[in-house]
Design a protein around this motif. Structure first.
Motif: not given
Length: 348
Positions: A58-65, A99-117
Motif C-alpha cells: 500500500f501507499i498512503l497519499y494526500s495531495s496537500t500533505g 464522497g466526491e472524486p474532486h476532493r481527492l485532488g486532481s492528480e488522483l481524480a484523473d487516475r481514479l477511473p483506471r483503478l479498482t476502488s
C-alpha cells in the motif's frame, strides 16, 4: 469473544463487506480528502495498519500533505503528496472520508477511473464512488469508527497503534465527545480502545496543546469579530485570507473554530430544552403520585395509580426524544435565515 461480536449489529454487514473487498485487492493507493482533518488522517493510518496485517502492498497519499498540528501522529508509512515515482504501480484505491472524486485532488481524480476502488465514508450526499465496493454510513460518528469495525470484521485486534488511529478520528469528528453524534456505540468502542493500549487522554491533550502563535493571534482576532444575528439564533464570523496573512496563520489553524461559535448559539436548543424539562418533571411527578396511589391508598386508588404511573413513565421516556425532535425542527427553521445571511455577507 469473537471479534465480530464487538461490532454493533447495525454496522456488521457493511464491515464484513469491506473486509472481504480489501482481501481481494492489492497494491493499494490509500487516500482521503484534501486538507485532511483528524478523521481523514486517523482513517488513513488505520487503513495502512489493516492492509499491512493482511499482507498487502500500500501507499498512503494526500495531495496537500498532513496539517502541521498532526505532524506528531505516527503513521504506518510515509504520506506521499505526488503520484510520480511511486515504488509500485497502484492497481486499486481505498478512498476514505470523502464522497466526491474532486476532493481527492486532481492528480488522483484523473487516475481514479483506471483503478479498482473501495470507498468508505460517513458523510451524507451520495452512495459512494468506489467501483468495487462502497460503504457510506451517516449513522457513524467518524470514518475512523467504520475502519475500526472493518478491522474487527477482518479478525484484527483493535490495539496499540490501530487503536490510536481510530481514536484520533473519533475525537476529531465528535468534537472531543461533545457533538450529538457521540452515541453509545462510540463510547463502547472508545472503552475498548482504552482497554487495549490507547492513551485517549494523552492523545486529546496533544491535539489541544499544539497551538502556534499564528493560531493564537487568528483566534483572538476572530473572537473579537464574532457576533450574533437574527435575535441570537445565528452565530457567525467572517474569515478573510488577509486575516491568515496578517496573523501568519495557516488554513488548518481554523480547525475547531466553528465549534467555538456553536457555544454562542444555543437558541435553537432552548425551546427543546424547556419543553423536555417540563415534560420530564411532570412525568416524574405523575410517577410519584401513581406510586402513592398504589402503595398508600391501595384499596381505593390502586388501578388509577397504575394508570397515572404508566403515564408518568411514558412522559419521562419521551422527554429526550422530544428534545432532539424539537431542536432538529428549530435548526431546520433557521436554515433559510442562515442562507439569507450568507447572501448578505457575500454582497457586502
Amino acid at each position: 469473544m469473537p471479534q465480530t461480536e464487538l461490532i454493533p449489529a447495525f454496522f456488521r454487514d457493511g464491515a464484513q463487506r469491506m473486509a472481504q473487498a480489501l482481501r481481494g485487492v492489492d497494491r493499494v493507493l490509500v487516500s482521503g480528502h484534501v486538507n485532511p482533518d483528524g478523521d481523514a488522517v486517523g482513517s488513513l493510518a488505520a487503513a495502512g495498519h489493516i492492509l499491512r496485517a493482511m499482507g498487502k502492498e500500500f501507499i498512503l497519499y494526500s495531495s496537500t500533505g498532513l496539517p502541521q498540528y498532526l505532524k506528531f501522529f505516527p503513521l504506518p508509512g510515509t504520506v506521499r503528496t505526488s503520484l510520480r515515482h511511486l515504488p509500485f504501480t497502484p492497481r486499486s484505491a481505498l478512498l476514505l472520508d470523502c464522497g466526491e472524486p474532486h476532493r481527492l485532488g486532481s492528480e488522483l481524480a484523473d487516475r481514479l477511473p483506471r483503478l479498482t476502488s473501495v470507498n468508505i465514508d460517513h458523510h451524507l450526499g451520495g452512495n459512494g464512488m468506489g467501483s468495487l465496493a462502497n460503504w457510506v454510513e451517516p449513522q457513524a460518528a467518524a470514518t475512523a469508527q467504520l475502519m475500526a469495525y472493518v478491522a474487527l470484521a477482518a479478525g484484527l485486534p483493535l490495539e496499540n497503534e490501530l487503536a490510536c488511529d481510530v481514536a484520533l478520528g473519533i475525537i476529531t469528528d465528535t468534537g472531543g465527545f461533545c457533538h450529538g453524534n457521540t452515541s453509545a456505540d462510540v463510547f463502547s468502542l472508545c472503552a475498548h480502545l482504552v482497554r487495549n493500549g490507547c492513551d485517549l487522554t494523552g492523545l486529546r491533550e496533544r491535539l489541544e496543546n499544539t497551538w502556534s502563535m499564528g493560531r493564537m493571534r487568528l483566534w483572538g482576532r476572530l473572537m473579537d469579530r464574532a457576533r450574533l444575528e437574527r435575535n441570537g439564533e445565528i452565530a457567525f464570523c467572517r474569515v478573510l485570507l488577509e486575516d491568515l496573512r496578517q496573523c501568519r496563520a495557516l488554513k488548518e489553524d481554523l480547525e475547531g473554530f466553528v465549534e467555538q461559535l456553536r457555544r454562542l448559539d444555543r437558541s435553537a436548543a432552548k425551546k427543546g430544552t424547556r419543553v423536555s424539562l417540563i415534560v420530564g418533571i411532570a412525568g416524574c411527578l405523575l410517577l410519584g403520585v401513581g406510586m402513592c396511589c398504589t402503595m398508600v391508598w391501595t384499596d381505593r386508588l390502586f388501578i388509577p395509580g397504575i394508570i397515572i404511573g404508566i403515564v408518568g413513565i411514558i412522559a419521562v421516556t419521551i422527554s429526550y426524544p422530544l428534545y432532539t425532535h424539537i431542536t432538529r425542527k428549530e435548526r431546520e427553521r433557521i436554515a433559510p435565515q442562515i442562507l439569507k445571511l450568507t447572501e448578505e455577507l457575500s454582497r457586502s
